[in-house]
Design a protein around this motif. Structure first.
Motif, PDB file in Angstrom:
ATOM      1  N   GLY A 104       0.811  -1.211   0.000  1.00 46.80           N
ATOM      2  CA  GLY A 104       0.000   0.000   0.000  1.00 46.80           C
ATOM      3  C   GLY A 104       0.842   1.259   0.000  1.00 46.80           C
ATOM      4  O   GLY A 104       2.079   1.219   0.043  1.00 46.80           O
ATOM      5  N   VAL A 105       0.143   2.397  -0.042  1.00 44.38           N
ATOM      6  CA  VAL A 105       0.807   3.703  -0.132  1.00 44.38           C
ATOM      7  C   VAL A 105       0.465   4.624   1.034  1.00 44.38           C
ATOM      8  O   VAL A 105       0.923   5.767   1.076  1.00 44.38           O
ATOM      9  CB  VAL A 105       0.433   4.408  -1.465  1.00 44.38           C
ATOM     10  N   ASP A 106      -0.295   4.128   1.994  1.00 43.96           N
ATOM     11  CA  ASP A 106      -0.756   4.981   3.087  1.00 43.96           C
ATOM     12  C   ASP A 106       0.210   5.084   4.258  1.00 43.96           C
ATOM     13  O   ASP A 106       0.189   6.059   5.015  1.00 43.96           O
ATOM     14  CB  ASP A 106      -2.105   4.468   3.623  1.00 43.96           C
ATOM     15  N   ILE A 186       7.114   2.518  -4.918  1.00 40.54           N
ATOM     16  CA  ILE A 186       5.983   2.124  -4.076  1.00 40.54           C
ATOM     17  C   ILE A 186       4.692   2.140  -4.891  1.00 40.54           C
ATOM     18  O   ILE A 186       3.892   1.196  -4.855  1.00 40.54           O
ATOM     19  CB  ILE A 186       5.870   3.049  -2.847  1.00 40.54           C
ATOM     20  N   TRP A 187       4.485   3.201  -5.650  1.00 43.01           N
ATOM     21  CA  TRP A 187       3.265   3.308  -6.449  1.00 43.01           C
ATOM     22  C   TRP A 187       3.278   2.345  -7.631  1.00 43.01           C
ATOM     23  O   TRP A 187       2.224   1.804  -8.004  1.00 43.01           O
ATOM     24  CB  TRP A 187       3.064   4.743  -6.933  1.00 43.01           C
ATOM     25  N   GLU A 188       4.442   2.100  -8.231  1.00 49.02           N
ATOM     26  CA  GLU A 188       4.474   1.163  -9.360  1.00 49.02           C
ATOM     27  C   GLU A 188       4.112  -0.251  -8.907  1.00 49.02           C
ATOM     28  O   GLU A 188       3.411  -0.975  -9.625  1.00 49.02           O
ATOM     29  CB  GLU A 188       5.849   1.202 -10.033  1.00 49.02           C
ATOM     30  N   LYS A 189       4.560  -0.647  -7.730  1.00 47.01           N
ATOM     31  CA  LYS A 189       4.124  -1.936  -7.197  1.00 47.01           C
ATOM     32  C   LYS A 189       2.641  -1.887  -6.828  1.00 47.01           C
ATOM     33  O   LYS A 189       1.907  -2.858  -7.062  1.00 47.01           O
ATOM     34  CB  LYS A 189       4.953  -2.329  -5.974  1.00 47.01           C
ATOM     35  N   PHE A 190       2.202  -0.777  -6.266  1.00 47.94           N
ATOM     36  CA  PHE A 190       0.810  -0.612  -5.850  1.00 47.94           C
ATOM     37  C   PHE A 190      -0.142  -0.772  -7.034  1.00 47.94           C
ATOM     38  O   PHE A 190      -1.188  -1.429  -6.920  1.00 47.94           O
ATOM     39  CB  PHE A 190       0.664   0.779  -5.228  1.00 47.94           C
ATOM     40  N   ALA A 231      -2.152   7.870  -9.266  1.00 44.56           N
ATOM     41  CA  ALA A 231      -0.760   8.226  -8.957  1.00 44.56           C
ATOM     42  C   ALA A 231      -0.388   9.552  -9.615  1.00 44.56           C
ATOM     43  O   ALA A 231       0.182  10.449  -8.967  1.00 44.56           O
ATOM     44  CB  ALA A 231       0.184   7.123  -9.424  1.00 44.56           C
ATOM     45  N   ARG A 232      -0.717   9.686 -10.875  1.00 42.37           N
ATOM     46  CA  ARG A 232      -0.354  10.918 -11.594  1.00 42.37           C
ATOM     47  C   ARG A 232      -1.129  12.123 -11.045  1.00 42.37           C
ATOM     48  O   ARG A 232      -0.588  13.235 -10.968  1.00 42.37           O
ATOM     49  CB  ARG A 232      -0.613  10.740 -13.090  1.00 42.37           C
ATOM     50  N   ALA A 233      -2.377  11.897 -10.645  1.00 41.27           N
ATOM     51  CA  ALA A 233      -3.166  12.989 -10.064  1.00 41.27           C
ATOM     52  C   ALA A 233      -2.547  13.467  -8.757  1.00 41.27           C
ATOM     53  O   ALA A 233      -2.710  14.633  -8.378  1.00 41.27           O
ATOM     54  CB  ALA A 233      -4.605  12.530  -9.828  1.00 41.27           C
ATOM     55  N   GLU A 234      -1.822  12.591  -8.064  1.00 38.99           N
ATOM     56  CA  GLU A 234      -1.168  12.959  -6.813  1.00 38.99           C
ATOM     57  C   GLU A 234       0.260  13.438  -7.030  1.00 38.99           C
ATOM     58  O   GLU A 234       0.997  13.682  -6.072  1.00 38.99           O
ATOM     59  CB  GLU A 234      -1.198  11.776  -5.839  1.00 38.99           C
ATOM     60  N   GLY A 235       0.664  13.548  -8.301  1.00 38.94           N
ATOM     61  CA  GLY A 235       1.987  14.092  -8.605  1.00 38.94           C
ATOM     62  C   GLY A 235       3.120  13.100  -8.518  1.00 38.94           C
ATOM     63  O   GLY A 235       4.285  13.494  -8.429  1.00 38.94           O
ATOM     64  N   VAL A 236       2.806  11.809  -8.552  1.00 43.58           N
ATOM     65  CA  VAL A 236       3.849  10.788  -8.494  1.00 43.58           C
ATOM     66  C   VAL A 236       4.228  10.407  -9.927  1.00 43.58           C
ATOM     67  O   VAL A 236       3.387   9.885 -10.677  1.00 43.58           O
ATOM     68  CB  VAL A 236       3.379   9.541  -7.719  1.00 43.58           C
ATOM     69  N   PRO A 237       5.481  10.623 -10.336  1.00 46.84           N
ATOM     70  CA  PRO A 237       5.880  10.409 -11.734  1.00 46.84           C
ATOM     71  C   PRO A 237       6.235   8.959 -12.043  1.00 46.84           C
ATOM     72  O   PRO A 237       7.384   8.621 -12.327  1.00 46.84           O
ATOM     73  CB  PRO A 237       7.094  11.325 -11.877  1.00 46.84           C
ATOM     74  N   VAL A 238       5.238   8.088 -11.990  1.00 43.44           N
ATOM     75  CA  VAL A 238       5.501   6.689 -12.344  1.00 43.44           C
ATOM     76  C   VAL A 238       5.888   6.619 -13.817  1.00 43.44           C
ATOM     77  O   VAL A 238       5.529   7.485 -14.621  1.00 43.44           O
ATOM     78  CB  VAL A 238       4.274   5.798 -12.057  1.00 43.44           C
ATOM     79  N   ALA A 239       6.623   5.584 -14.182  1.00 40.06           N
ATOM     80  CA  ALA A 239       7.117   5.442 -15.544  1.00 40.06           C
ATOM     81  C   ALA A 239       5.970   5.337 -16.542  1.00 40.06           C
ATOM     82  O   ALA A 239       4.925   4.751 -16.251  1.00 40.06           O
ATOM     83  CB  ALA A 239       8.019   4.220 -15.650  1.00 40.06           C
ATOM     84  N   ALA A 240       6.188   5.892 -17.738  1.00 36.76           N
ATOM     85  CA  ALA A 240       5.153   5.889 -18.766  1.00 36.76           C
ATOM     86  C   ALA A 240       4.776   4.478 -19.207  1.00 36.76           C
ATOM     87  O   ALA A 240       3.649   4.240 -19.645  1.00 36.76           O
ATOM     88  CB  ALA A 240       5.619   6.708 -19.975  1.00 36.76           C
TER      89      ALA A 240
END
Length: 309
Positions: A104-106, A186-190, A231-240
């Motif tokens: 998780g991300v929390d 963290i987000w990419e695994k999430f 993720a992108r809405a929260e500003g986390v730059p996960v890979a394209a």
């Protein structure tokens, strides 16, 4: 390093054992039969692929007996955070770092709310371990990967303490990687885990028959894209190419693979639905992102958050 493992199950127990074996001063926070076994016989790691070993290390059920530490590794199930996070307080010194390896991300925000952003390091792990018996951790396969980094600051940046922890882990034969922005791995695994756990849990099936069906496969990837948009809405730059990489990975894993959520569900245990699908639903609502697939999976799994009785 002086290290405390809070959550000495499959994940925490394994990494703590490797760090203890490498010479670090490790204390396992445990309870019940697991605690008694570690105290009596040490913590045993069984790994058919890498070789087993036993470490003799301190074990406590009361963190106030541990003293101040350099590093707390938090590896409890996310649903136990309310009870577990206050246990960190007596072990916290002026420069103690708290590394979370939870799903998780929390958790990073939960820890920061109690102890401040400066204490927190975010991490994620790829490993297959479980408690085989009290005092025994069993590893399947060879994966023992940890990716860690700072999660606060704009941008967070690669810090000396993150590099020092990475080096300690690498010397303990842990496949550790330090990154400048810990939010990204963290987000990419999430993105992957929310969808995998959701589909396998809701269907009560391993990944094979789901992925073999073209319509289900399409919905699975659409579910991944929902989480990616959050993720992108929260500003986390996960890979394209995050979702493309997930597709390639899932296409090559054994069809018998079951998510940990499905395993827990089948065993009548609590499941991490709130930390996974529930977190996405709440975050999507705040960000104004549509997440119909994840919302449906959440609705199906939510009644099973707690075991019957």
């Amino acid at each position: 390093m002086k290290i405390a493992i809070l959550g000495s199950g499959g994940v925490g127990g394994y990494y703590g054992a490797r760090l203890a074996r490498a010479g670090h001063d490790v204390t396992f926070i445990a309870r019940g039969a697991h605690l008694a076994a570690i105290r009596e016989r040490g913590l045993e790691v069984r790994s058919p692929a890498l070789g087993g070993f036993v470490v003799q290390a301190a074990a406590e059920d009361d963190p106030s007996k541990v003293g101040k530490v350099d590093l707390v590794i938090l590896a409890v199930k996310a649903y136990d955070n309310k009870a577990a996070l206050p246990m960190i307080a007596p072990m916290l010194g002026l420069s103690t770092a708290i590394l979370t390896l939870q799903n998780g991300v929390d958790s990073v925000a939960d820890i920061a709310a109690l102890y401040g952003e400066s204490a927190v390091i975010g991490g994620t792990t790829y490993i297959a371990t479980s408690i085989a018996a009290p005092g025994v951790v069993e590893q399947n396969g060879t994966h023992r990967r940890v990716i860690l980094g700072e999660v606060f600051g704009n941008p967070p940046g690669l810090s000396e303490r993150v590099q020092a922890i990475r080096e300690a882990m690498a010397e303990a034969d842990i496949q550790a990687e330090a990154v400048g922005d810990g939010r990204v791995p963290i987000w990419e695994k999430f993105i992957f885990l929310v969808t995998l756990a959701g589909f396998t849990g809701a269907s009560r099936l391993p990944i094979g028959p789901l992925w073999a069906d073209e319509q289900i496969r399409g919905q699975f990837l659409a579910g991944c894209r929902e989480v990616e948009q959050v993720a992108r809405a929260e500003g986390v730059p996960v890979a394209a190419d995050t979702v493309d990489r997930i597709a390639g990975y899932v296409g090559n894993i054994p069809g018998t693979m079951r998510s940990s959520l499905l395993i827990d569900l089948s065993q009548g245990k609590r499941i991490e639905v709130e930390a996974l699908q529930g977190s996405v639903v709440r975050r999507a609502a705040r960000a104004g992102v549509a997440a119909p697939i994840t919302s449906t999976l959440y609705a199906v799994l939510k009644p099973w958050a707690h075991p019957a009785g």
